[in-house]
Design an enzyme around this catalytic site. Sequence first.
Site, PDB file in Angstrom:
ATOM      1  N   GLU A  93      46.034  27.597  49.834  1.00  0.00           N
ATOM      2  CA  GLU A  93      47.458  27.498  50.006  1.00  0.00           C
ATOM      3  C   GLU A  93      47.829  28.456  51.081  1.00  0.00           C
ATOM      4  O   GLU A  93      48.542  28.069  52.086  1.00  0.00           O
ATOM      5  CB  GLU A  93      48.219  27.688  48.651  1.00  0.00           C
ATOM      6  CG  GLU A  93      47.784  26.739  47.729  1.00  0.00           C
ATOM      7  CD  GLU A  93      46.938  27.160  46.757  1.00  0.00           C
ATOM      8  OE1 GLU A  93      45.847  27.614  46.965  1.00  0.00           O
ATOM      9  OE2 GLU A  93      47.241  27.269  45.468  1.00  0.00           O
ATOM     10  N   CYS A 104      49.591  32.452  45.278  1.00  0.00           N
ATOM     11  CA  CYS A 104      50.187  31.476  46.159  1.00  0.00           C
ATOM     12  C   CYS A 104      51.524  30.671  45.783  1.00  0.00           C
ATOM     13  O   CYS A 104      51.963  30.588  46.729  1.00  0.00           O
ATOM     14  CB  CYS A 104      48.916  30.189  45.858  1.00  0.00           C
ATOM     15  SG  CYS A 104      47.374  30.811  46.451  1.00  0.00           S
ATOM     16  N   HIS A 112      43.019  32.314  49.619  1.00  0.00           N
ATOM     17  CA  HIS A 112      43.097  30.901  48.897  1.00  0.00           C
ATOM     18  C   HIS A 112      43.542  29.540  49.941  1.00  0.00           C
ATOM     19  O   HIS A 112      44.100  29.949  51.022  1.00  0.00           O
ATOM     20  CB  HIS A 112      44.049  31.160  47.858  1.00  0.00           C
ATOM     21  CG  HIS A 112      43.768  31.805  46.772  1.00  0.00           C
ATOM     22  ND1 HIS A 112      44.508  31.878  45.518  1.00  0.00           N
ATOM     23  CD2 HIS A 112      42.761  33.049  46.681  1.00  0.00           C
ATOM     24  CE1 HIS A 112      43.801  32.889  44.813  1.00  0.00           C
ATOM     25  NE2 HIS A 112      43.060  33.324  45.251  1.00  0.00           N
ATOM     26  N   CYS A 114      48.218  29.562  41.804  1.00  0.00           N
ATOM     27  CA  CYS A 114      48.127  30.785  41.214  1.00  0.00           C
ATOM     28  C   CYS A 114      49.392  31.587  41.503  1.00  0.00           C
ATOM     29  O   CYS A 114      50.296  31.174  42.503  1.00  0.00           O
ATOM     30  CB  CYS A 114      46.976  31.745  41.585  1.00  0.00           C
ATOM     31  SG  CYS A 114      46.901  32.310  43.171  1.00  0.00           S
TER      32      CYS A 114
END
Length: 185
Positions: free
Chosen positions: A94, A125, A92, A122
């Site tokens: 992040e 993260c 992801h 999410c």
Amino acid sequence: MIRPGQPTPGAVGRAGPGAHEDLADPGDLGRRQRHELWMRRALEVAVTGPAASVGADAVDDIPVGAVLYGPDGSELAIGRNERELSGDPTAHAEVLALRRGAERVGRWRLDGCTLVVTLEPCTMCAGALVLARISTVVFGAWEPKTGAAGSLWDVLRDRRLNHRPEVYGGVLETETAAVLRAFFR
């Protein structure tokens, strides 16, 4: 149910420790202006980030961009979703920005740093942001299905955790949401 200090999805602004603080820093860009400027950089990463350089046809990742800023406001690292590109479910935006930033500064603790991301983090993260000791999280579009910064869960401000970053949500929400809507059409 919304807990005290938790933003309502779609709300602009900040909730959490120190929410009563003024949004302007004396002698500097106001906090809101700085966050908008940084979010524009995250939007640029989302649309033209490192994964996009492979070619638009080759990369079919959701266009989420993240930028990690140091305590002095310098850009430390960027990340763009690369799950499809790398075959890594944890790639992801992040997480990639955190990994690259930690490598750059030579330590896993990112005290004093700000992570700016175009979509509400999410749970994975958000957990990584807490564990990295990120001081401030700024995000654009709210994510009612998987968001963990106030929409579905509120990992970032969970009082049971040993670290809680400041959180500013809905920064340039219209622009960040437009990029995501265009991708899903």
